[in-house]
Design a protein around this motif. Structure first.
Motif, PDB file in Angstrom:
ATOM      1  N   ILE A  86      -4.087 -10.118  -2.191  1.00 46.40           N
ATOM      2  CA  ILE A  86      -5.224  -9.414  -1.605  1.00 46.40           C
ATOM      3  C   ILE A  86      -5.433  -9.821  -0.151  1.00 46.40           C
ATOM      4  O   ILE A  86      -5.793  -8.995   0.690  1.00 46.40           O
ATOM      5  CB  ILE A  86      -6.501  -9.650  -2.444  1.00 46.40           C
ATOM      6  N   CYS A  87      -5.172 -11.070   0.177  1.00 46.49           N
ATOM      7  CA  CYS A  87      -5.325 -11.532   1.557  1.00 46.49           C
ATOM      8  C   CYS A  87      -4.205 -10.990   2.438  1.00 46.49           C
ATOM      9  O   CYS A  87      -4.433 -10.623   3.590  1.00 46.49           O
ATOM     10  CB  CYS A  87      -5.332 -13.054   1.622  1.00 46.49           C
ATOM     11  N   ARG A  88      -3.012 -10.947   1.893  1.00 41.87           N
ATOM     12  CA  ARG A  88      -1.876 -10.453   2.653  1.00 41.87           C
ATOM     13  C   ARG A  88      -1.979  -8.949   2.896  1.00 41.87           C
ATOM     14  O   ARG A  88      -1.537  -8.433   3.927  1.00 41.87           O
ATOM     15  CB  ARG A  88      -0.575 -10.770   1.912  1.00 41.87           C
ATOM     16  N   ASP A  89      -2.580  -8.238   1.962  1.00 40.74           N
ATOM     17  CA  ASP A  89      -2.565  -6.778   2.006  1.00 40.74           C
ATOM     18  C   ASP A  89      -3.718  -6.156   2.796  1.00 40.74           C
ATOM     19  O   ASP A  89      -3.559  -5.090   3.383  1.00 40.74           O
ATOM     20  CB  ASP A  89      -2.597  -6.237   0.576  1.00 40.74           C
ATOM     21  N   HIS A  90      -4.880  -6.770   2.789  1.00 38.09           N
ATOM     22  CA  HIS A  90      -6.042  -6.195   3.467  1.00 38.09           C
ATOM     23  C   HIS A  90      -5.733  -5.976   4.945  1.00 38.09           C
ATOM     24  O   HIS A  90      -5.110  -6.828   5.581  1.00 38.09           O
ATOM     25  CB  HIS A  90      -7.243  -7.138   3.326  1.00 38.09           C
ATOM     26  N   PRO A  91      -6.129  -4.822   5.535  1.00 38.52           N
ATOM     27  CA  PRO A  91      -7.019  -3.776   5.024  1.00 38.52           C
ATOM     28  C   PRO A  91      -6.277  -2.533   4.525  1.00 38.52           C
ATOM     29  O   PRO A  91      -6.784  -1.399   4.651  1.00 38.52           O
ATOM     30  CB  PRO A  91      -7.820  -3.434   6.279  1.00 38.52           C
ATOM     31  N   ARG A  92      -5.116  -2.700   3.972  1.00 35.98           N
ATOM     32  CA  ARG A  92      -4.298  -1.550   3.585  1.00 35.98           C
ATOM     33  C   ARG A  92      -4.798  -0.893   2.300  1.00 35.98           C
ATOM     34  O   ARG A  92      -5.339  -1.543   1.428  1.00 35.98           O
ATOM     35  CB  ARG A  92      -2.840  -2.001   3.419  1.00 35.98           C
ATOM     36  N   TYR A  93      -4.587   0.402   2.212  1.00 32.08           N
ATOM     37  CA  TYR A  93      -4.828   1.171   0.984  1.00 32.08           C
ATOM     38  C   TYR A  93      -3.590   2.025   0.750  1.00 32.08           C
ATOM     39  O   TYR A  93      -2.788   2.254   1.669  1.00 32.08           O
ATOM     40  CB  TYR A  93      -6.082   2.043   1.102  1.00 32.08           C
ATOM     41  N   ARG A  94      -3.415   2.513  -0.464  1.00 30.82           N
ATOM     42  CA  ARG A  94      -2.207   3.266  -0.790  1.00 30.82           C
ATOM     43  C   ARG A  94      -2.501   4.502  -1.628  1.00 30.82           C
ATOM     44  O   ARG A  94      -3.431   4.508  -2.443  1.00 30.82           O
ATOM     45  CB  ARG A  94      -1.211   2.374  -1.534  1.00 30.82           C
ATOM     46  N   ASN A  95      -1.682   5.528  -1.427  1.00 23.63           N
ATOM     47  CA  ASN A  95      -1.653   6.726  -2.264  1.00 23.63           C
ATOM     48  C   ASN A  95      -0.282   6.771  -2.925  1.00 23.63           C
ATOM     49  O   ASN A  95       0.733   6.500  -2.269  1.00 23.63           O
ATOM     50  CB  ASN A  95      -1.836   7.999  -1.429  1.00 23.63           C
ATOM     51  N   PHE A  96      -0.242   7.125  -4.208  1.00 16.07           N
ATOM     52  CA  PHE A  96       1.026   7.165  -4.921  1.00 16.07           C
ATOM     53  C   PHE A  96       1.321   8.581  -5.404  1.00 16.07           C
ATOM     54  O   PHE A  96       0.490   9.217  -6.066  1.00 16.07           O
ATOM     55  CB  PHE A  96       1.004   6.197  -6.106  1.00 16.07           C
ATOM     56  N   TRP A  97       2.513   9.071  -5.062  1.00 16.63           N
ATOM     57  CA  TRP A  97       2.996  10.378  -5.473  1.00 16.63           C
ATOM     58  C   TRP A  97       4.299  10.179  -6.234  1.00 16.63           C
ATOM     59  O   TRP A  97       4.814   9.067  -6.327  1.00 16.63           O
ATOM     60  CB  TRP A  97       3.224  11.263  -4.247  1.00 16.63           C
ATOM     61  N   THR A  98       4.843  11.251  -6.776  1.00 20.40           N
ATOM     62  CA  THR A  98       6.109  11.158  -7.490  1.00 20.40           C
ATOM     63  C   THR A  98       7.241  11.017  -6.480  1.00 20.40           C
ATOM     64  O   THR A  98       7.503  11.935  -5.707  1.00 20.40           O
ATOM     65  CB  THR A  98       6.342  12.403  -8.366  1.00 20.40           C
ATOM     66  N   GLY A  99       7.862   9.862  -6.464  1.00 18.30           N
ATOM     67  CA  GLY A  99       9.003   9.659  -5.582  1.00 18.30           C
ATOM     68  C   GLY A  99       8.699   8.994  -4.259  1.00 18.30           C
ATOM     69  O   GLY A  99       9.614   8.603  -3.543  1.00 18.30           O
ATOM     70  N   PHE A 100       7.426   8.862  -3.898  1.00 13.44           N
ATOM     71  CA  PHE A 100       7.094   8.170  -2.655  1.00 13.44           C
ATOM     72  C   PHE A 100       5.656   7.663  -2.705  1.00 13.44           C
ATOM     73  O   PHE A 100       4.863   8.060  -3.559  1.00 13.44           O
ATOM     74  CB  PHE A 100       7.301   9.072  -1.429  1.00 13.44           C
ATOM     75  N   ALA A 101       5.361   6.759  -1.801  1.00 15.48           N
ATOM     76  CA  ALA A 101       4.013   6.214  -1.682  1.00 15.48           C
ATOM     77  C   ALA A 101       3.576   6.315  -0.221  1.00 15.48           C
ATOM     78  O   ALA A 101       4.403   6.494   0.681  1.00 15.48           O
ATOM     79  CB  ALA A 101       3.971   4.763  -2.148  1.00 15.48           C
TER      80      ALA A 101
END
Length: 268
Positions: A86-101
């Motif tokens: 969580i510390c390494r990733d902030h402030p990132r957010y992600r969307n997940f689709w079929t075959g890519f993110a």
């Protein structure tokens, strides 16, 4: 699978001790299983195993490893690779689709908000490289550390429902890019990119669009109360809104419900 991001994404850098709103205080910091084993092997203190493993915060809800100068004692002693997810990733957010993110930068971070608000060009997506199933970049494409390969996400999935939703998003992004004020245009693009993908999971497309419009209205209202030449005030108006709403599930759901009810009334 491929990982996509806004073309400015790789320019992001944490400003650490210069940040006026450290992400190392005011939040409950959970520890993932892999990191916990690493911390326990070093017998690091200030860790609670009650409920979910987490750091025991100090007075003022400060991370126990946050120094008075705003720097992280854990990074200074062990390096960034020691950080939990969580510390390494902030402030990132992600969307997940079929075959890519897709990965983006949340506006509750001062540095991320400043980077977004200074963008003059409309949102453009690039392929960063290959990622794992959690959307973590494994191998970057190309040699330029600040550049990715231009991408059309519609072409990266064979799922018709996803292609349709991505096409809707593409049209909304074009409309957002036409907003005369570049700061407001970038904010509307951000809201569309971050929040419309949730319709992939709950099917509430029109309600999500209404949520985005409501959120955009709130942001514009905050900006309009700030002098146009006062970048610091406009930055804080945006950052504090994101922290208040986007990182609070109860408030976010309340705005979604309110926006959905308004949409329903307009269509009756």
């Amino acid at each position: 699978m491929k990982l996509l991001a806004p073309d400015y994404y790789l320019q992001f850098r944490c400003i650490a001790g210069r940040c006026r709103h450290s992400c190392c205080k005011g939040w409950e910091i959970d520890i993932d299983e892999t990191s916990l084993k690493r911390f326990q092997s070093l017998q690091l203190p200030h860790i609670s195993l009650e409920n979910e493993p987490h750091f025991i915060l100090k007075e003022g809800d400060r991370c126990p490893y946050l120094q008075e100068d705003g720097l992280c004692a854990m990074i200074l002693e062990y390096g960034e690779e020691m950080l939990c997810n969580i510390c390494r990733d902030h402030p990132r957010y992600r969307n997940f689709w079929t075959g890519f993110a897709e990965v983006g930068l949340g506006l509750s971070c001062e540095a991320a908000a400043r980077l977004l608000l200074r963008q003059e060009k409309p949102l453009s997506l690039v392929v960063l490289g290959e990622c794992d199933e959690e959307g973590v970049l494994l191998q970057k494409e190309g040699d330029d550390p600040l550049c990715g390969t231009p991408a059309d996400p519609v072409l990266l999935t064979d799922e018709e429902d996803e292609q349709w939703l991505l096409s809707v998003r593409s049209q909304l992004l074009k409309e957002a890019a036409s907003v005369e004020d570049p700061v407001k245009a970038r904010l509307k693009e951000y809201l569309i990119f971050r929040h419309l993908a949730d319709a992939l999971y709950d099917g509430l497309l029109e309600e999500r669009i209404a949520f985005i419009e409501a959120a955009y209205g709130e942001l514009c209202s905050r900006l309009d109360r700030c002098p146009s030449e006062d970048e610091a005030a406009r930055l804080e108006a945006v950052r504090s809104w994101s922290e208040y709403l986007e990182y609070n599930e109860e408030r976010r759901q309340a705005l979604l419900q309110s926006a959905a009810e308004g949409y329903t009334k307009r269509t009756e």
